[in-house]
Design an enzyme around this catalytic site. Sequence first.
Site, PDB file in Angstrom:
ATOM      1  N   CYS A 122      77.443  59.299 128.856  1.00 43.88           N
ATOM      2  CA  CYS A 122      76.806  60.056 127.776  1.00 43.88           C
ATOM      3  C   CYS A 122      75.686  60.914 128.361  1.00 43.88           C
ATOM      4  CB  CYS A 122      76.237  59.119 126.718  1.00 43.88           C
ATOM      5  SG  CYS A 122      75.298  60.026 125.471  1.00 43.88           S
ATOM      6  N   ILE A 124      87.909  63.089 129.159  1.00 45.21           N
ATOM      7  CA  ILE A 124      86.581  63.151 129.735  1.00 45.21           C
ATOM      8  C   ILE A 124      85.519  63.063 128.637  1.00 45.21           C
ATOM      9  CG2 ILE A 124      87.216  64.571 131.737  1.00 45.21           C
ATOM     10  CD1 ILE A 124      86.363  67.047 130.171  1.00 45.21           C
ATOM     11  N   THR A 130      81.720  64.706 127.401  1.00 41.44           N
ATOM     12  CA  THR A 130      81.361  66.125 127.243  1.00 41.44           C
ATOM     13  C   THR A 130      80.820  66.730 128.533  1.00 41.44           C
ATOM     14  OG1 THR A 130      79.183  65.459 126.485  1.00 41.44           O
ATOM     15  CG2 THR A 130      80.821  65.920 124.795  1.00 41.44           C
ATOM     16  N   GLY A 151      88.969  68.510 123.474  1.00 40.72           N
ATOM     17  CA  GLY A 151      89.458  69.693 122.769  1.00 40.72           C
ATOM     18  C   GLY A 151      90.837  69.576 122.159  1.00 40.72           C
ATOM     19  N   GLY A 190      88.895  64.137 119.271  1.00 42.89           N
ATOM     20  CA  GLY A 190      87.441  64.045 119.148  1.00 42.89           C
ATOM     21  C   GLY A 190      86.902  65.042 118.137  1.00 42.89           C
TER      22      GLY A 190
END
Lengths: 304, 254
Positions: free
Chosen positions: A131, A192, A194, A245, A266
């Site tokens: 994160c 992955i 971000t 995405g 997501g």
Amino acid sequence: MANLTVNIGKLKLKNPVMVASGTFGYAEEFKDFIDLKKLGAIVTKTITLKPRKGNPGPRTCETPAGMLNSIGLENPGIEGFIAEKLPILKKIGVPAIISIASEGEAGEFVELSRRLDKIKEVSAIELNISCPNIRDKSRLISQDAQATYELVRSVRKVTQKTLITKLSPNVTSIVEIAKAAQAGGSDALSLINTLTGMSIDVRRRRPKIASIVAGLSGPAIKPVAVRMCWEVYKAVDLPIIGMGGIMNTEDALEFLIAGASAVSVGTGNFINPKASVEIIAGLKNYMTKNRINDIKNIVGSLKT
Amino acid sequence: MAYQAKAKILKNSCVGGNYFKMEISCPRVSKSALSGQFVNLKISDRFIPLLRRPISIHNVRGSKIELLYEVVGKGTELLSRKKAGEELDLIGPLGNSFSYVAKRTPILVAGGMGVAPLVFLADKLKKQKPLVLVGAKTKKQILCVKEFEKIGCAVKTATDDGSVGFKGRVTDMLKNLLSTIDYRQLTLYACGPKPMLKAVSVIAKIKNIPAQVSLEEHMACGIGACLGCVVNTKKGMKRVCKEGLVFDSGEIIW
């Protein structure tokens, strides 16, 4: 009848479509829009040991074909989660993957995993070591192979549950980190998290997100995510949950063909709450049309 | 219960300046919509703009929902170009709603675009004969006076430059008003920019008048999942899109 079942460690999923941590709350937020029972698995918003208030606002902003967020792991803490959120997940009856993190102390991951290990309804644990929205952004565990290895290894010692390690794209070589997670005993990889990014309001010369640097998600990052799945698929023998995405069936197929065994929707959930279930139906259609009877035959089928 | 549904555009026209009014037909959503709620519109099938645009419900007439919006960026600009007959993917109704307080005279305080949800509220409260205070920078940004009057509300206006009505802030007008009337049986409803809502909450606290404020924050999902739009309250962090938009003013830590 197309076989959509996939295995992620000890976890058997009826289909390869899950929802990504932080984009689906604790699932109840989506009950008005989809039949939650259809999902392959649900990955929760990340839980920490103690409750967290998260970062100051503004926490989100839109970017070309994407968005930035810096929520800062706001969550009710493990006790709050067990009391308030777990019963809801239990009722839904879909495998629940609990995402966990800590601010600095690696020991928190161990403590959290020890607690979750005793809970029957916890199907797997996702280690969110990537994160970007914590205080010390400059040193994520997932940016250091040795730290990744040690963390996964220490968690592995306290739980038999399926362990999924979520990696950061903000690295020189994701393959190196993936190998470290495997060596530590991870059962699978989430690829992955971000990409770090910034956006500026030029009129006010101020960052659009209060914490300045934030995490980029959405269609804008998909090519990066697909590339990373493909690289890791070639080098590491662990199931990959691909994300970044995914908006529709075609996006999901890209990840599967690149080598992901499963996919997570997501940011797509924000724009179309039905995206995940539409993709499940879309994958079935694709398989029927192309006479593929097992989804596993698509995984890693990239022709080069 | 919220729905994801197709809404048909019946009308979409400029009502002066950058302000547009859209009428859509969406029976499932209009049936259950409450004043203070919003809808989240998907404006384009492409990825730019990516996110939905939350827009408060301006009024409901049968199966028709009215939306009043200002063109402020790419999303609302695209929205303003939509034609009657086109369809929009809509999620709604979302958020909580204003609560009606019996036996108290409502005063509605609007700043700028804050008038949008208050017309729906005024319509619901019309038996209680609400007083509406509308404030904006200049006369051009004073909206909906006629709508409020048609509902049967008394309307007072305030502008920063004095181009119409009271010269000064709408909250100063409120303060002046409260010094001349018996305020013990009043209740306040407010929507507008955050500093204005903060000023309303200070006044409400001093005078001990119950006040409900409708907040606005950047939203990514609009359905309570992303935690992007939270506000700090005495009971912890609350999602503006889910536990709001409407909060008791005393609850917010400004």
